[in-house]
Scaffold this motif. Structure first.
Motif, short mmCIF file in Angstrom:
data_model
loop_
_atom_site.label_atom_id
_atom_site.label_comp_id
_atom_site.label_asym_id
_atom_site.label_seq_id
_atom_site.Cartn_x
_atom_site.Cartn_y
_atom_site.Cartn_z
N VAL A 143 0.84 -1.20 0.00
CA VAL A 143 0.00 0.00 0.00
C VAL A 143 0.87 1.25 0.00
O VAL A 143 0.60 2.22 -0.72
CB VAL A 143 -0.94 0.00 1.23
CG1 VAL A 143 -1.69 1.32 1.34
CG2 VAL A 143 -1.93 -1.16 1.15
N LEU A 144 1.94 1.23 0.81
CA LEU A 144 2.84 2.39 0.86
C LEU A 144 3.54 2.59 -0.48
O LEU A 144 3.73 3.73 -0.92
CB LEU A 144 3.86 2.18 1.97
CG LEU A 144 4.74 3.39 2.30
CD1 LEU A 144 3.91 4.50 2.92
CD2 LEU A 144 5.87 3.01 3.25
N GLN A 145 3.90 1.51 -1.14
CA GLN A 145 4.54 1.62 -2.45
C GLN A 145 3.60 2.29 -3.45
O GLN A 145 4.03 3.13 -4.27
CB GLN A 145 4.94 0.23 -2.95
CG GLN A 145 5.72 0.25 -4.26
CD GLN A 145 6.07 -1.14 -4.74
OE1 GLN A 145 5.36 -2.10 -4.46
NE2 GLN A 145 7.17 -1.26 -5.46
N PHE A 146 2.32 1.95 -3.38
CA PHE A 146 1.32 2.57 -4.25
C PHE A 146 1.20 4.07 -3.97
O PHE A 146 1.22 4.89 -4.88
CB PHE A 146 -0.02 1.88 -4.06
CG PHE A 146 -1.19 2.62 -4.66
CD1 PHE A 146 -1.35 2.70 -6.03
CD2 PHE A 146 -2.12 3.25 -3.84
CE1 PHE A 146 -2.41 3.39 -6.59
CE2 PHE A 146 -3.19 3.94 -4.39
CZ PHE A 146 -3.34 4.01 -5.76
N THR A 147 1.07 4.43 -2.69
CA THR A 147 0.89 5.84 -2.33
C THR A 147 2.11 6.68 -2.67
O THR A 147 2.00 7.79 -3.20
CB THR A 147 0.58 5.96 -0.83
OG1 THR A 147 -0.62 5.25 -0.53
CG2 THR A 147 0.40 7.42 -0.43
N LEU A 148 3.30 6.16 -2.36
CA LEU A 148 4.52 6.96 -2.55
C LEU A 148 5.04 6.92 -3.98
O LEU A 148 6.00 7.64 -4.29
CB LEU A 148 5.60 6.47 -1.59
CG LEU A 148 5.29 6.59 -0.10
CD1 LEU A 148 6.54 6.35 0.74
CD2 LEU A 148 4.71 7.97 0.23
N ALA A 149 4.43 6.11 -4.84
CA ALA A 149 4.87 6.08 -6.24
C ALA A 149 4.74 7.44 -6.89
O ALA A 149 5.51 7.79 -7.79
CB ALA A 149 4.07 5.03 -7.01
N ASP A 150 3.75 8.23 -6.45
CA ASP A 150 3.51 9.52 -7.08
C ASP A 150 3.53 10.66 -6.07
O ASP A 150 3.03 11.74 -6.33
CB ASP A 150 2.15 9.51 -7.80
CG ASP A 150 2.00 10.66 -8.78
OD1 ASP A 150 3.03 11.12 -9.32
OD2 ASP A 150 0.86 11.12 -8.98
N VAL A 151 4.10 10.42 -4.88
CA VAL A 151 4.18 11.48 -3.88
C VAL A 151 5.22 12.50 -4.32
O VAL A 151 6.22 12.16 -4.98
CB VAL A 151 4.53 10.89 -2.49
CG1 VAL A 151 6.00 10.50 -2.42
CG2 VAL A 151 4.17 11.86 -1.39
N THR A 152 4.98 13.77 -3.99
CA THR A 152 5.91 14.82 -4.42
C THR A 152 7.17 14.83 -3.56
O THR A 152 8.29 14.86 -4.07
CB THR A 152 5.23 16.19 -4.34
OG1 THR A 152 3.93 16.12 -4.93
CG2 THR A 152 6.05 17.24 -5.08
N ARG A 153 7.00 14.79 -2.25
CA ARG A 153 8.11 14.72 -1.31
C ARG A 153 7.68 13.90 -0.09
O ARG A 153 6.49 13.81 0.20
CB ARG A 153 8.58 16.11 -0.86
CG ARG A 153 9.30 16.93 -1.92
CD ARG A 153 10.66 16.30 -2.25
NE ARG A 153 11.43 17.10 -3.21
CZ ARG A 153 11.39 16.93 -4.52
NH1 ARG A 153 10.60 15.99 -5.04
NH2 ARG A 153 12.13 17.67 -5.33
N ALA A 154 8.65 13.33 0.62
CA ALA A 154 8.35 12.55 1.82
C ALA A 154 9.25 13.01 2.95
O ALA A 154 10.37 13.51 2.73
CB ALA A 154 8.53 11.06 1.57
N ILE A 155 8.75 12.86 4.18
CA ILE A 155 9.49 13.23 5.38
C ILE A 155 9.50 12.03 6.32
O ILE A 155 8.48 11.36 6.50
CB ILE A 155 8.84 14.43 6.09
CG1 ILE A 155 8.86 15.67 5.18
CG2 ILE A 155 9.55 14.75 7.41
CD1 ILE A 155 8.07 16.85 5.75
N CYS A 156 10.65 11.76 6.92
CA CYS A 156 10.76 10.75 7.96
C CYS A 156 11.31 11.40 9.22
O CYS A 156 12.02 12.40 9.15
CB CYS A 156 11.67 9.60 7.51
SG CYS A 156 10.97 8.61 6.18
#
Length: 429
Positions: A143-156
């Motif tokens: 599910v995370l792979q699907f969501t982040l495939a087109d995310v603009t930027r990510a923060i951890c």
């Protein structure tokens, strides 16, 4: 009044009145972004009787949409059922960027998907660590792979969390930024009076399960009590391993030195997360020395391996340096190191970079989903094509220009220092 930099929609299933690390993070980050001149709106699901639009401190507007939690405070995944109301909120609030929180939030995943379909830039913050082998983690990682495939930027929230997220999602590392959590040092202060040198209290707050190291306590507590007659333990929390702790207490006759609190209300304890333990920051802000994994500078934390003998050694080391700890000095350092204003300013930089990214057509976006796997990639593309068609249908049924935009009343009141209770008076003026 100067033009606003951004109009941000914070999205998660986890928000007040529920209590936890993600909830605190969204609230404090939103408050600091408001002070920086941004407009911030929070989207979450209804909690009990709390439904509809509410205003919180500083003019923070919260949409409690009328969906009930399905599992562990998460809404039931509908994929497309949330699109109409999410689209309405995005248009009514004139949102420019969407920021989703927590990989386990259904509402977060669906909102980011719909926002990208509508052409919005989206940012995702991952607050937890997940494995790779168990069934639950495998499902969540896909599910995370699907969501982040087109995310603009990510923060951890930590470098370990970044490595974990990149490995789980396949997201390019250059798209992921590390911004740590912070602590409200105004709430967590050193006690005015310290215990005497002849008494040392060690506090453990955790779910009493194997994954949290409860089995280690069974071996560590008797040994520490044998070495130090002036040490006593307070254990807060409940779980299947509580029986073992109580048996240990009976076996070694430690009833007067090991206090078992049982389940403790969330409001009475500090918050905990997996990827970045806020509880450690809160403890350090109170001037308390911590035995844990590496999060703080070495002179503020004693590191230990998950082994009973090594943990006893770490506790002995902590007790030896305890007299040299100045709680107020530690509190002041925490105020400088982990500050919510600093977190907000660093997050603002991520927003700026996200909004500078070029827009992409549907075909360009589909190519990212297609690379997620031989079968999964095709399924992801189908989901996004249907989402795009639903968006076009919604545009025909209710054009964007027919949706009334909301005036930024709460923000004007906040900037003029007026009370939220006076918002309607402000609106009439």
């Amino acid at each position: 009044m100067a033009d606003l930099k951004h109009k941000i929609l914070m999205v998660s299933d986890f928000f007040y009145p529920n209590f936890g690390g993600v909830e605190n993070h969204i609230y404090y980050l939103s408050q600091c972004l408001l002070k920086l001149g941004h407009k911030v709106v929070v989207l979450t699901h209804a909690y009990g009787n709390r439904s509809g639009v509410r205003y919180m401190t500083g003019g923070l507007k919260v949409y409690y949409v009328p969906w009930r939690p399905f599992l562990m405070q998460n809404t039931f995944p509908t994929i497309y059922g949330t699109f109409p109301i999410i689209r309405t909120i995005l248009l009514r609030e004139k949102i420019s960027l969407v920021h989703g929180h927590q990989a386990f939030s259904t509402l977060c995943h669906e909102t980011l998907m719909h926002a990208r379909t509508m052409g919005y830039k989206v940012v995702f913050t991952d607050h937890s660590l997940y494995g790779f082998a168990d069934v639950g983690s495998i499902h969540m990682n896909k599910v995370l792979q699907f969501t982040l495939a087109d995310v603009t930027r990510a923060i951890c929230v930590s470098h370990t969390s970044k490595e974990n997220t990149v490995l789980r999602s396949g997201l390019p590392p250059e798209k992921v930024f590390v911004i740590p959590n912070a602590v409200d040092t105004a709430m967590f202060k050193p006690a005015q009076q310290r215990l005497g040198r002849d008494e040392i209290v060690i506090v453990v707050i955790s779910r009493l399960v194997y994954r949290k190291g409860a089995d280690l306590l069974v071996e560590v507590i008797p040994e520490v009590c044998r070495l130090y007659p002036n040490v006593r333990f307070i254990v807060g929390g409940d779980g299947p391993k509580r029986v073992r702790l109580e048996e240990m207490r009976e076996k070694h006759s430690l009833q007067d030195r090991v206090e078992m609190l049982g389940a403790v209300p969330h409001a009475s304890v500090s918050s905990l997360t997996e990827a970045f333990c806020i509880a450690i920051l809160e403890a350090a802000s109170c001037g308390l020395l911590t035995v844990s994994t590496r999060v703080l500078p070495d002179d503020m934390i004693v590191l230990a391996e998950p082994d009973p003998s090594d943990m006893v050694h770490a506790i002995r080391k902590a007790i030896s340096i305890l007299p040299n700890i100045d709680p107020q000095v530690m509190h002041d350092r925490m105020k400088r190191l982990y500050n919510w204003n600093d977190v907000a300013e660093r997050t603002e930089i991520v927003y700026n970079r996200a909004l500078k990214c070029s827009d992409q057509s549907l075909l360009e976006r589909l190519s990212r989903y297609l690379s997620c796997g031989a079968w999964a990639g095709k399924l992801f593309c189908l989901v996004m094509i249907i989402d795009f068609l639903i968006w076009r249908l919604l545009e025909l049924l209710q054009p964007a220009e027919d949706i009334e935009e909301v005036p930024d009343v709460a923000l004007r009141c906040h900037q003029h220092g007026e009370r939220i209770e006076e918002i309607y008076r402000c609106k009439s003026e």
